[in-house]
Design an enzyme around this catalytic site. Sequence first.
Site, PDB file in Angstrom:
ATOM      1  N   GLN A   1       0.654  -1.599  -0.187  1.00 35.55           N
ATOM      2  CA  GLN A   1      -0.064   0.277  -0.253  1.00 35.55           C
ATOM      3  C   GLN A   1       0.412   1.407  -0.125  1.00 35.55           C
ATOM      4  O   GLN A   1       1.501   0.828   0.512  1.00 35.55           O
ATOM      5  CB  GLN A   1      -0.886   0.034   1.621  1.00 35.55           C
ATOM      6  CG  GLN A   1      -1.845   1.501   0.945  1.00 35.55           C
ATOM      7  CD  GLN A   1      -3.346   1.148   2.382  1.00 35.55           C
ATOM      8  OE1 GLN A   1      -2.655   0.308   3.472  1.00 35.55           O
ATOM      9  NE2 GLN A   1      -3.890   2.185   2.520  1.00 35.55           N
TER      10      GLN A   1
ATOM     11  N   HIS B   1      -8.810   1.419  -0.969  1.00 37.59           N
ATOM     12  CA  HIS B   1      -9.183   1.575  -2.006  1.00 37.59           C
ATOM     13  C   HIS B   1      -8.773   0.362  -2.601  1.00 37.59           C
ATOM     14  O   HIS B   1      -8.596  -0.441  -2.542  1.00 37.59           O
ATOM     15  CB  HIS B   1      -8.480   2.637  -2.966  1.00 37.59           C
ATOM     16  CG  HIS B   1      -7.083   2.299  -2.589  1.00 37.59           C
ATOM     17  ND1 HIS B   1      -5.909   3.230  -1.490  1.00 37.59           N
ATOM     18  CD2 HIS B   1      -6.159   2.126  -3.502  1.00 37.59           C
ATOM     19  CE1 HIS B   1      -4.685   2.596  -2.388  1.00 37.59           C
ATOM     20  NE2 HIS B   1      -4.664   2.076  -3.146  1.00 37.59           N
TER      21      HIS B   1
HETATM   22  P1  5GP Z   1      -2.069   1.119  -3.260  1.00 33.08           P
HETATM   23  O1  5GP Z   1      -0.639   0.939  -3.464  1.00 33.08           O
HETATM   24  O2  5GP Z   1      -1.720   2.129  -2.065  1.00 33.08           O
HETATM   25  O3  5GP Z   1      -2.736  -0.007  -3.108  1.00 33.08           O
HETATM   26  O4  5GP Z   1      -1.854   1.975  -5.059  1.00 33.08           O
HETATM   27  C1  5GP Z   1      -2.971   3.896  -4.810  1.00 33.08           C
HETATM   28  C2  5GP Z   1      -2.321   3.746  -6.080  1.00 33.08           C
HETATM   29  O5  5GP Z   1      -2.989   4.937  -6.766  1.00 33.08           O
HETATM   30  C3  5GP Z   1      -1.449   3.268  -7.291  1.00 33.08           C
HETATM   31  O6  5GP Z   1      -2.228   2.885  -8.808  1.00 33.08           O
HETATM   32  C4  5GP Z   1      -0.703   4.919  -7.698  1.00 33.08           C
HETATM   33  O7  5GP Z   1      -0.952   4.809  -9.225  1.00 33.08           O
HETATM   34  C5  5GP Z   1      -2.631   5.233  -7.799  1.00 33.08           C
HETATM   35  N1  5GP Z   1      -2.260   6.524  -7.868  1.00 33.08           N
HETATM   36  C6  5GP Z   1      -1.652   7.701  -6.857  1.00 33.08           C
HETATM   37  N2  5GP Z   1      -1.371   9.191  -6.984  1.00 33.08           N
HETATM   38  C7  5GP Z   1      -1.983   9.391  -8.045  1.00 33.08           C
HETATM   39  C8  5GP Z   1      -3.601  10.939  -8.020  1.00 33.08           C
HETATM   40  O8  5GP Z   1      -2.895  11.940  -8.039  1.00 33.08           O
HETATM   41  N3  5GP Z   1      -4.418  10.254  -9.099  1.00 33.08           N
HETATM   42  C9  5GP Z   1      -4.470   8.973  -9.418  1.00 33.08           C
HETATM   43  N4  5GP Z   1      -5.969   8.209  -9.984  1.00 33.08           N
HETATM   44  N5  5GP Z   1      -4.217   7.805  -8.915  1.00 33.08           N
HETATM   45  C10 5GP Z   1      -3.097   7.689  -7.676  1.00 33.08           C
END
Ligand code: 5GP
Length: 112
Positions: free
Chosen positions: A93, A99
Amino acid sequence: MSVDCIFCKIVKGDIPSKKIYEDDDLIAFHDIHPISRVHFLIVPKLHIESLAGCEAQHQALLGKMLLLAPKLAKEQGLIGFRTMINTGREGGQEVFHLHLHVFGGSDSLPRV
Ligand code: 5GP
Ligand code: ZN
């Protein structure tokens, strides 16, 4: 709302996103760094740090997130798709606002 949280800022509209869905509880938008042809995120408007931070009171919200996934996937033209919730740094994460990733539409995904 958490002041420094990027997804809270997207929920508020302070940071732009390619939004595909919104209701009173949830927002969904395309991931900025897609790992498949289609890759979007389903995000509760309520700031909850992670799945590990969820409690019984969040049961309906979690169910709503999951039920929304196939509906939006179909709208995005996906026949099959994968869902993923990364939890905690060791779980990959990076954004600490709960999410659900929904992605697919490229060649078949690797087995996990
Ligand atoms: P995690 O690694 O926390 O499960 O996923 C976070 C996701 O959020 C990543 O796939 C990354 O590309 C996406 N993300 C991070 N910052 C932003 C942003 O400002 N806008 C959008 N649309 N996606 C984001
Ligand atoms: Zn947040």
